[in-house]
Design an enzyme around this catalytic site. Structure first.
Site, PDB file in Angstrom:
ATOM      1  CG  ASP A  69      -0.980   6.427  -4.158  1.00 54.10           C
ATOM      2  OD1 ASP A  69      -0.465   6.422  -2.939  1.00 54.10           O
ATOM      3  OD2 ASP A  69      -1.216   7.559  -4.790  1.00 54.10           O
TER       4      ASP A  69
ATOM      5  CG  ASP B 177      -4.618   6.971  -2.003  1.00 50.05           C
ATOM      6  OD1 ASP B 177      -3.979   6.566  -0.768  1.00 50.05           O
ATOM      7  OD2 ASP B 177      -4.007   7.832  -2.709  1.00 50.05           O
ATOM      8  CD  GLU B 178      -0.408   3.859  -0.218  1.00 54.15           C
ATOM      9  OE1 GLU B 178       0.559   3.598  -0.230  1.00 54.15           O
ATOM     10  OE2 GLU B 178      -0.833   5.307  -0.094  1.00 54.15           O
TER      11      GLU B 178
HETATM   12  N1  DCP Z   1      -4.073  13.123   2.920  1.00 55.51           N
HETATM   13  C1  DCP Z   1      -4.388  13.914   4.072  1.00 55.51           C
HETATM   14  N2  DCP Z   1      -3.318  14.560   4.657  1.00 55.51           N
HETATM   15  C2  DCP Z   1      -2.033  14.382   4.094  1.00 55.51           C
HETATM   16  C3  DCP Z   1      -1.766  13.550   3.138  1.00 55.51           C
HETATM   17  C4  DCP Z   1      -2.878  12.829   2.330  1.00 55.51           C
HETATM   18  O1  DCP Z   1      -5.398  14.177   4.540  1.00 55.51           O
HETATM   19  N3  DCP Z   1      -1.087  15.295   4.623  1.00 55.51           N
HETATM   20  C5  DCP Z   1      -5.205  12.411   2.371  1.00 55.51           C
HETATM   21  C6  DCP Z   1      -5.742  13.119   1.358  1.00 55.51           C
HETATM   22  C7  DCP Z   1      -5.311  12.202   0.052  1.00 55.51           C
HETATM   23  C8  DCP Z   1      -5.199  10.647   0.550  1.00 55.51           C
HETATM   24  O2  DCP Z   1      -4.858  10.897   1.960  1.00 55.51           O
HETATM   25  O3  DCP Z   1      -6.176  12.285  -1.233  1.00 55.51           O
HETATM   26  C9  DCP Z   1      -4.110   9.947   0.028  1.00 55.51           C
HETATM   27  O4  DCP Z   1      -2.770  10.656   0.156  1.00 55.51           O
HETATM   28  P1  DCP Z   1      -1.762  10.560  -0.941  1.00 55.51           P
HETATM   29  O5  DCP Z   1      -0.561  10.993  -0.383  1.00 55.51           O
HETATM   30  O6  DCP Z   1      -1.769   9.343  -1.610  1.00 55.51           O
HETATM   31  O7  DCP Z   1      -2.020  11.812  -1.836  1.00 55.51           O
HETATM   32  P2  DCP Z   1      -3.209  12.086  -2.878  1.00 55.51           P
HETATM   33  O8  DCP Z   1      -3.801  10.739  -3.225  1.00 55.51           O
HETATM   34  O9  DCP Z   1      -4.036  13.170  -2.390  1.00 55.51           O
HETATM   35  O10 DCP Z   1      -2.249  12.668  -4.009  1.00 55.51           O
HETATM   36  P3  DCP Z   1      -1.288  11.832  -4.955  1.00 55.51           P
HETATM   37  O11 DCP Z   1      -1.813  12.228  -6.351  1.00 55.51           O
HETATM   38  O12 DCP Z   1       0.236  12.544  -5.037  1.00 55.51           O
HETATM   39  O13 DCP Z   1      -1.162  10.464  -4.704  1.00 55.51           O
HETATM   40 CA    CA Z   2      -2.559   8.839  -3.787  1.00 55.67          CA
HETATM   41 CA    CA Z   3      -1.446   7.133  -1.039  1.00 63.23          CA
END
Ligand code: DCP
Ligand code: CA
Ligand code: CA
Length: 371
Positions: free
Chosen positions: A13, A113-114
């Site tokens: 991820d 992203d995963e």
């Molecule tokens: N995303 C979004 N709204 C949300 C959750 C996520 O638009 N409520 C989008 C933005 C993130 C992407 O999806 O960059 C991936 O979600 P993740 O839950 O994997 O979160 P992040 O990658 O941003 O952070 P982390 O470092 O916790 O994985």
């Molecule tokens: Ca992520």
């Molecule tokens: Ca993710």
């Protein structure tokens, strides 16, 4: 040991994905809180936070928070607020997923992203090897994409998914087969993917407060409340069991094969012969699908699990076996020379072709293939 018990599954991820993509094109953002927002457009600052970098998280900003609230949390400091740029994030996503796919193992992307990858073969089904391999994978991804990710390793998708969130950013969490039951017992019920407020409420009504509590129930008790499918899923999950498979997508944009060398016979001839055999197999697949390729990637995985890969973009699309073989052998030679690799240290070799183009409509298909 059965097939299920042997598996070593990785869940990868990427950290603060959209915000990290923004940092990639504007490195100066790394040092200040950076918040990526979905603006509703109704009035200035109406909308929610999509994600933010870890600097912004230090101030309590998080996903799904109203932009106004995020701004108030960051009002004392210099911070940047950006709108989402989905086409750009998908472009970066395709690039980083390709790096992971190039390992040639069973791969399933589950969101922008995963992804899950079955690295059972590369790690020899061993969780100590998996830990070393996870570091080399993480480093390789960082070197090639400049992005950090967090990796969870487990005996199945469920455990690896939960594990990848334990240490973030740039973390690695390995949960071996033996530790899986203990690991899940210490997780919260909400950590199980798919468990939402509805399921939580039903569990509470049964007096179930922890994952261990779930495992003490029989399938019959749970079935009456959740139906058989969900009951079985929950009961299995509470025992760290997950039978779901990695689903490789049909629309693969590359063709490749990777094999393990017989260690005691590793010599120049063996490496060349294996490469030619790999090319033959890739070529067969390519011509069955009536496709030509433009990019060739050679993967070498060494005995210490170090992973090397080189991609060469050809001037023109080709469907020629000779081209494939000639280039594969020359790239391998170059890799061995540039990295001072001893032949005995090569454990696995992979040949992957990508940037595929359909040539099925061409009348002169045979000529094309033979050229
Ligand atoms: N995303 C979004 N709204 C949300 C959750 C996520 O638009 N409520 C989008 C933005 C993130 C992407 O999806 O960059 C991936 O979600 P993740 O839950 O994997 O979160 P992040 O990658 O941003 O952070 P982390 O470092 O916790 O994985
Ligand atoms: Ca992520
Ligand atoms: Ca993710």
């Amino acid at each position: 040991m059965n097939e299920q018990q042997d598996k070593v599954i990785f869940h990868i991820d990427f950290d603060y994905f959209y915000a990290q993509c923004e940092e990639l094109r504007k490195p100066e953002l790394r040092n200040i809180p950076c918040v990526v927002c979905v603006y509703s457009g109704r009035e200035e600052d109406s909308g929610v936070v999509s994600t933010c970098n870890y600097k912004a998280r230090e101030y309590g900003v998080k996903a799904a928070m109203p932009i106004k609230l995020a701004k108030s949390k960051l009002k004392e400091v210099e911070a940047i607020f950006l709108p989402t740029d989905m086409p750009y994030y998908h472009e970066i996503s395709a690039d980083v997923m390709k790096i992971i796919q190039n390992y040639g193992e069973l791969f399933e992307q589950v969101s922008v992203d995963e992804c899950y990858v079955d690295f059972t073969k590369i790690t020899n089904s061993d969780f100590d090897d998996a830990k070393i391999f996870a570091s080399s994978l993480q480093k390789n991804i960082k070197d090639q994409s400049k992005l950090t990710c967090s990796i969870g390793v487990g005996p199945n998708k469920l455990i690896s998914k939960i594990a990848s969130a334990v240490i973030k950013p740039n973390g690695i969490t390995v949960v071996s087969r033996e530790d899986a039951k203990n690991f899940i017992s210490n997780c919260k019920i909400e950590d199980i993917p798919g468990v939402g407020p509805k399921t939580m409420k039903k569990l509470q009504s049964l007096g179930i407060k922890s994952i261990s509590d779930i495992s003490k129930n029989s399938i019959f008790e749970l079935r009456d409340v959740f139906g058989y499918k969900t009951a079985a899923f929950l009961l299995n999950a509470s025992n760290a069991i997950d039978y779901s498979h990695i689903k490789a997508r049909e629309t693969s944009k590359q063709i490749g094969k990777i094999v393990t060398l017989k260690k005691d016979t590793a010599n120049v001839e063996q490496v060349s012969l294996t490469t030619v055999n790999l090319c033959t197999s890739v070529y067969e697949n390519l011509s069955n699908k009536k496709q030509a390729f433009k990019v060739l990637t050679i993967i070498l995985i060494l005995e210490n699990l170090q992973h090397l890969s080189i991609s060469r973009s050809l001037k023109l699309y080709t469907a020629s076996f000779d081209e494939l073989q000639k280039n594969s052998l020359s790239i391998i030679k170059e890799m061995i020379k540039n990295n001072s690799i001893s032949i005995q240290n090569i454990r696995r070799i992979g040949v992957v072709v990508s940037e595929l183009k359909d040539i099925s409509g061409q009348n002169s298909l045979l000529n094309y293939l033979e050229n």
